[in-house]
Design a protein around this motif. Structure first.
Motif, PDB file in Angstrom:
ATOM      1  N   CYS A  31      81.574  49.515 118.465  1.00 30.80           N
ATOM      2  CA  CYS A  31      81.533  50.923 118.036  1.00 30.80           C
ATOM      3  C   CYS A  31      80.211  51.233 117.354  1.00 30.80           C
ATOM      4  CB  CYS A  31      82.705  51.231 117.102  1.00 30.80           C
ATOM      5  SG  CYS A  31      84.241  51.282 118.000  1.00 30.80           S
ATOM      6  N   ARG A  32      79.700  50.290 116.577  1.00 26.02           N
ATOM      7  CA  ARG A  32      78.405  50.563 115.951  1.00 26.02           C
ATOM      8  C   ARG A  32      77.314  50.752 117.010  1.00 26.02           C
ATOM      9  NH1 ARG A  32      75.831  47.942 111.099  1.00 26.02           N
ATOM     10  NH2 ARG A  32      75.875  45.958 112.169  1.00 26.02           N
ATOM     11  N   GLN A  33      77.372  49.896 118.062  1.00 25.68           N
ATOM     12  CA  GLN A  33      76.366  50.038 119.130  1.00 25.68           C
ATOM     13  C   GLN A  33      76.452  51.422 119.778  1.00 25.68           C
ATOM     14  OE1 GLN A  33      77.303  46.601 121.430  1.00 25.68           O
ATOM     15  NE2 GLN A  33      75.968  45.276 120.227  1.00 25.68           N
ATOM     16  N   LYS A  34      77.667  51.924 119.929  1.00 25.76           N
ATOM     17  CA  LYS A  34      77.855  53.214 120.615  1.00 25.76           C
ATOM     18  C   LYS A  34      77.635  54.400 119.697  1.00 25.76           C
ATOM     19  CE  LYS A  34      81.131  52.649 124.344  1.00 25.76           C
ATOM     20  NZ  LYS A  34      82.550  52.467 124.534  1.00 25.76           N
ATOM     21  N   TYR A  35      78.136  54.314 118.453  1.00 27.44           N
ATOM     22  CA  TYR A  35      78.199  55.523 117.615  1.00 27.44           C
ATOM     23  C   TYR A  35      77.321  55.467 116.372  1.00 27.44           C
ATOM     24  CZ  TYR A  35      82.415  55.692 120.461  1.00 27.44           C
ATOM     25  OH  TYR A  35      83.280  55.649 121.502  1.00 27.44           O
ATOM     26  N   GLY A  36      76.725  54.323 116.092  1.00 28.85           N
ATOM     27  CA  GLY A  36      75.863  54.226 114.904  1.00 28.85           C
ATOM     28  C   GLY A  36      76.607  53.674 113.694  1.00 28.85           C
ATOM     29  N   ASP A  37      76.008  53.916 112.511  1.00 26.09           N
ATOM     30  CA  ASP A  37      76.497  53.268 111.287  1.00 26.09           C
ATOM     31  C   ASP A  37      77.753  53.900 110.702  1.00 26.09           C
ATOM     32  OD1 ASP A  37      74.606  51.294 111.156  1.00 26.09           O
ATOM     33  OD2 ASP A  37      73.191  52.499 109.987  1.00 26.09           O
ATOM     34  N   VAL A  45      99.749  54.689 113.618  1.00 32.84           N
ATOM     35  CA  VAL A  45     100.258  54.181 112.320  1.00 32.84           C
ATOM     36  C   VAL A  45      99.349  54.408 111.098  1.00 32.84           C
ATOM     37  CG1 VAL A  45     101.695  52.400 113.440  1.00 32.84           C
ATOM     38  CG2 VAL A  45      99.630  51.677 112.260  1.00 32.84           C
ATOM     39  N   PHE A  46      98.031  54.545 111.309  1.00 32.89           N
ATOM     40  CA  PHE A  46      97.152  54.836 110.153  1.00 32.89           C
ATOM     41  C   PHE A  46      96.615  56.259 110.241  1.00 32.89           C
ATOM     42  CE2 PHE A  46      95.927  50.256 110.939  1.00 32.89           C
ATOM     43  CZ  PHE A  46      96.644  49.755 109.884  1.00 32.89           C
ATOM     44  N   PRO A  47      96.288  56.878 109.091  1.00 33.75           N
ATOM     45  CA  PRO A  47      95.490  58.110 109.172  1.00 33.75           C
ATOM     46  C   PRO A  47      94.098  57.731 109.698  1.00 33.75           C
ATOM     47  CG  PRO A  47      96.265  57.681 106.909  1.00 33.75           C
ATOM     48  CD  PRO A  47      96.584  56.463 107.716  1.00 33.75           C
ATOM     49  N   PRO A  48      93.324  58.698 110.243  1.00 36.71           N
ATOM     50  CA  PRO A  48      91.973  58.354 110.718  1.00 36.71           C
ATOM     51  C   PRO A  48      91.169  57.736 109.575  1.00 36.71           C
ATOM     52  CG  PRO A  48      92.469  60.678 111.102  1.00 36.71           C
ATOM     53  CD  PRO A  48      93.609  60.126 110.332  1.00 36.71           C
ATOM     54  N   PHE A  49      90.347  56.731 109.870  1.00 34.02           N
ATOM     55  CA  PHE A  49      89.473  56.219 108.812  1.00 34.02           C
ATOM     56  C   PHE A  49      88.050  56.065 109.313  1.00 34.02           C
ATOM     57  CE2 PHE A  49      89.358  51.655 109.938  1.00 34.02           C
ATOM     58  CZ  PHE A  49      90.533  51.483 110.647  1.00 34.02           C
ATOM     59  N   VAL A  50      87.116  56.376 108.388  1.00 34.35           N
ATOM     60  CA  VAL A  50      85.696  56.405 108.728  1.00 34.35           C
ATOM     61  C   VAL A  50      85.071  55.082 108.282  1.00 34.35           C
ATOM     62  CG1 VAL A  50      83.512  57.612 108.338  1.00 34.35           C
ATOM     63  CG2 VAL A  50      85.670  58.893 108.344  1.00 34.35           C
ATOM     64  N   VAL A  51      84.517  54.353 109.242  1.00 36.49           N
ATOM     65  CA  VAL A  51      83.898  53.061 108.927  1.00 36.49           C
ATOM     66  C   VAL A  51      82.436  53.297 108.552  1.00 36.49           C
ATOM     67  CG1 VAL A  51      83.295  50.785 109.858  1.00 36.49           C
ATOM     68  CG2 VAL A  51      85.480  51.846 110.467  1.00 36.49           C
ATOM     69  N   ILE A  52      82.010  52.647 107.460  1.00 38.25           N
ATOM     70  CA  ILE A  52      80.624  52.804 106.988  1.00 38.25           C
ATOM     71  C   ILE A  52      79.937  51.442 107.103  1.00 38.25           C
ATOM     72  CG2 ILE A  52      79.179  53.475 104.994  1.00 38.25           C
ATOM     73  CD1 ILE A  52      81.053  55.754 105.493  1.00 38.25           C
ATOM     74  N   GLY A  53      78.873  51.396 107.910  1.00 34.99           N
ATOM     75  CA  GLY A  53      78.214  50.113 108.146  1.00 34.99           C
ATOM     76  C   GLY A  53      76.788  50.070 107.643  1.00 34.99           C
ATOM     77  N   SER A  54      76.463  50.948 106.666  1.00 32.96           N
ATOM     78  CA  SER A  54      75.084  50.948 106.175  1.00 32.96           C
ATOM     79  C   SER A  54      75.061  50.780 104.658  1.00 32.96           C
ATOM     80  CB  SER A  54      74.411  52.265 106.579  1.00 32.96           C
ATOM     81  OG  SER A  54      73.957  52.947 105.444  1.00 32.96           O
ATOM     82  N   PRO A  55      74.079  50.028 104.129  1.00 36.73           N
ATOM     83  CA  PRO A  55      74.034  49.815 102.674  1.00 36.73           C
ATOM     84  C   PRO A  55      73.898  51.120 101.901  1.00 36.73           C
ATOM     85  CG  PRO A  55      72.164  48.744 103.766  1.00 36.73           C
ATOM     86  CD  PRO A  55      73.021  49.302 104.840  1.00 36.73           C
ATOM     87  N   LEU A  56      73.231  52.111 102.515  1.00 42.26           N
ATOM     88  CA  LEU A  56      73.078  53.395 101.825  1.00 42.26           C
ATOM     89  C   LEU A  56      74.455  54.043 101.606  1.00 42.26           C
ATOM     90  CD1 LEU A  56      71.328  55.682 100.714  1.00 42.26           C
ATOM     91  CD2 LEU A  56      71.239  56.641 103.037  1.00 42.26           C
ATOM     92  N   GLY A  57      75.270  54.042 102.656  1.00 39.86           N
ATOM     93  CA  GLY A  57      76.615  54.614 102.545  1.00 39.86           C
ATOM     94  C   GLY A  57      77.448  53.862 101.521  1.00 39.86           C
ATOM     95  N   LEU A 354      79.932  44.746 109.165  1.00 41.72           N
ATOM     96  CA  LEU A 354      78.797  45.457 109.782  1.00 41.72           C
ATOM     97  C   LEU A 354      77.540  45.335 108.920  1.00 41.72           C
ATOM     98  CD1 LEU A 354      80.393  48.698 111.295  1.00 41.72           C
ATOM     99  CD2 LEU A 354      79.779  46.566 112.452  1.00 41.72           C
ATOM    100  N   VAL A 355      77.693  45.466 107.610  1.00 43.50           N
ATOM    101  CA  VAL A 355      76.499  45.389 106.752  1.00 43.50           C
ATOM    102  C   VAL A 355      75.937  43.960 106.750  1.00 43.50           C
ATOM    103  CG1 VAL A 355      75.621  45.673 104.398  1.00 43.50           C
ATOM    104  CG2 VAL A 355      77.207  47.362 105.335  1.00 43.50           C
ATOM    105  N   HIS A 356      76.823  42.980 106.650  1.00 42.21           N
ATOM    106  CA  HIS A 356      76.361  41.580 106.583  1.00 42.21           C
ATOM    107  C   HIS A 356      75.809  41.081 107.922  1.00 42.21           C
ATOM    108  CE1 HIS A 356      79.139  40.559 102.925  1.00 42.21           C
ATOM    109  NE2 HIS A 356      78.236  41.471 102.648  1.00 42.21           N
ATOM    110  N   HIS A 357      75.997  41.854 108.977  1.00 44.86           N
ATOM    111  CA  HIS A 357      75.487  41.428 110.282  1.00 44.86           C
ATOM    112  C   HIS A 357      74.393  42.364 110.790  1.00 44.86           C
ATOM    113  CE1 HIS A 357      78.249  38.048 111.458  1.00 44.86           C
ATOM    114  NE2 HIS A 357      78.723  38.431 110.293  1.00 44.86           N
TER     115      HIS A 357
END
Ligand code: HEM
Length: 458
Positions: A31-37, A45-57, A354-357
């Protein structure tokens, strides 16, 4: 009405859930490759959740006032394992109070006192191995970490009751030791008790038996009027809220379960990965041995300051996230993160994986390179294996001490090798990520020259 969250996969919600259960790390990477950080998962079963893969976020989230988020609410899924009175599930004042209460059991003096028993537990476990015997790293590290957490939570752990808790807890957690067998933790329609031999029935049985033993322990403690010790149970039993009320037995049992559960699975997994990487890289093993062999005697508090050992542990924690994302933060007010305007009630999920990689922070992230931690200092937003802000792992100091001491004790005293040269992949195990197959090792022999040094464990 469609929400205005950042884009993410548009596959059906049930498919997103299957992929999340089956391989949450590869899924995030794709997903990071396709959509970014920043991207949004929408899963059944879950509400939508936003994944943050950048140290700034991550920085923007960790720097917010803690009151701007609810976190306990997003952890509701662990309720079936640890009960409703768990630190994992609290927010606000109750959460703050509980953390403050438990902190002394996991810091300072109490922790230093544990150092000696950690070494002893590691060595007495290893002393049972026979030359040429195959051992499963994840199993033996679990035995060690379970013994340690029982010590920290209950004080000096002796006696029959603890011996009974150990296999029950291990059995309960082993029920979800593969992605398929983890599914019922996410899908409540699978949480059916069809007797002891069904997965959910087995979990329920183990949990009830553990709770009976915890109840016995609480009652026995009450009957003693001993001076207050610094173990977690004593601290909880002596605590009173503003109205002068003590914790109820139900609250005590859920918190004990939380600490036992959080306090050994995670560290056991990290230790198993550490053995894997050290034994896979002879140059790392050699450097580590050199550092350990040259430290005079085996003084626990000196061992934990050794720079190369430290770098090895940090690199293990970087490469292998223990959970796919840290606890999601639910915004209580609208806020701007990474340029996105999020309304209240948005679930934001920083991803340590995502951040550690990230190639820009950790060149060749798939490689195991402890040196990176000797060459550079990382900020709390670039490196956060224990999460951050007011939810930072309560047991981080204990886990760090334990990893260093167990590795030092075993690596310096015993020769081990990998049973196979095959690459071991991370695999879901319940809510955590663990090495597939547990990492089989062969116990070769004792290292003769170290016998004397290790008798002097201080
Ligand atoms: C290497 C081992 C461990 C790792 C990598 C680890 C990692 C984590 C992470 C990532 C979180 C979530 C933090 C956040 O969302 O900001 C967490 C929370 C927690 N951990 Fe650990 N942990 C480890 C060992 C332990 C140990 C030994 C204990 C001892 C009891 C423990 C107790 C807890 C508790 C109680 C929480 C919840 C904190 C809260 O909600 O305020 N963990 N841990």
């Amino acid at each position: 009405m469609k929400d205005k969250l950042p884009i993410g996969p548009n596959s059906p919600d049930w498919w997103q859930l299957i992929r999340w259960i089956q391989d949450p790390l590869t899924y995030q990477k794709e997903c990071r490759q396709k959509y970014g950080d920043v991207f949004t998962f929408r899963m059944k079963v879950f509400p939508p959740f936003v994944v943050i893969g950048s140290p700034l976020g991550v920085k923007e989230i960790f720097s917010q006032d803690a009151d701007n988020f609810d976190v306990g609410r997003s952890n509701y899924i662990v309720k079936s394992l640890v009960g409703e009175n768990s630190l994992f599930l609290y927010d606000g004042e109750r959460h703050q109070r509980e953390r403050k209460l438990l902190m002394p059991a996991f810091h300072g003096n109490a922790l230093h006192k544990s150092a000696e028993s950690i070494c002893e537990i590691a060595i007495s476990t290893a002393e049972q191995w026979q030359e040429g015997q195959q051992i499963i790293a994840r199993k033996v590290t679990q035995e060690i970490t379970l013994e340690v957490i029982l010590n920290v939570v209950f004080g000096i752990s002796q006696g029959e009751r603890y011996q009974k808790i150990k296999p029950l807890l291990a059995q309960m957690l082993d029920v979800s030791d593969s992605p398929l067998r983890s599914s019922f933790l996410f899908l409540d329609f699978l949480q059916q008790d069809w007797g002891r031999w069904s997965p959910w029935g087995n979990i329920k049985y183990c949990k009830e038996e553990i709770y009976k033993l915890l109840q016995e322990e609480i009652e026995q403690r009450r009957s003693f009027s001993e001076a207050i010790a610094n173990d977690a149970l004593s601290l909880m039993m002596s605590a009173k809220d503003e109205a002068g009320n003590s914790m109820t037995d139900a609250e005590l049992k859920d918190e004990l379960m939380t600490l036992l559960f959080a306090g050994h699975e995670t560290t056991a997994t990290m230790l198993a990965w550490a053995f894997y990487e050290i034994l896979k890289h002879p140059s790392v093993l050699e450097k580590l041995r050199k550092e350990l062999d040259s430290s005079v005697n085996f003084e626990a508090l000196k061992i934990i300051k050794l720079p190369y050992l430290n770098a090895v542990c940090q690199e293990v924690l970087r490469k292998y996230p223990v959970i796919p994302i840290i606890f999601p933060r639910i915004t209580k007010i609208p806020m701007k993160i990474m340029g996105y305007d999020f309304p209240a009630e948005t679930m934001l999920a920083p991803s340590m994986y995502l951040v550690h990689h990230r190639e820009d922070l950790y060149p060749e992230p798939e490689k195991f390179k402890p040196e990176r931690f000797l060459e550079r200092q990382y900020s709390a937003y670039e490196y956060f294996p224990f999460g951050g802000s007011n939810r930072r792992c309560l047991g981080a100091a204990l886990a760090e001490l334990e990893m260093r001491l167990v590795l030092a004790a075993i690596i310096s005293k015993y020769e081990l090798s990998l049973a196979s040269q095959q690459i071991v992949k991370p695999q879901r195990r319940g809510f955590t990520i663990s090495p597939a197959g547990g990492i089989p090792l062969i116990f070769q022999r004792k290292r003769p020259n170290m016998a004397q040094q290790l008798q002097n464990v201080h």
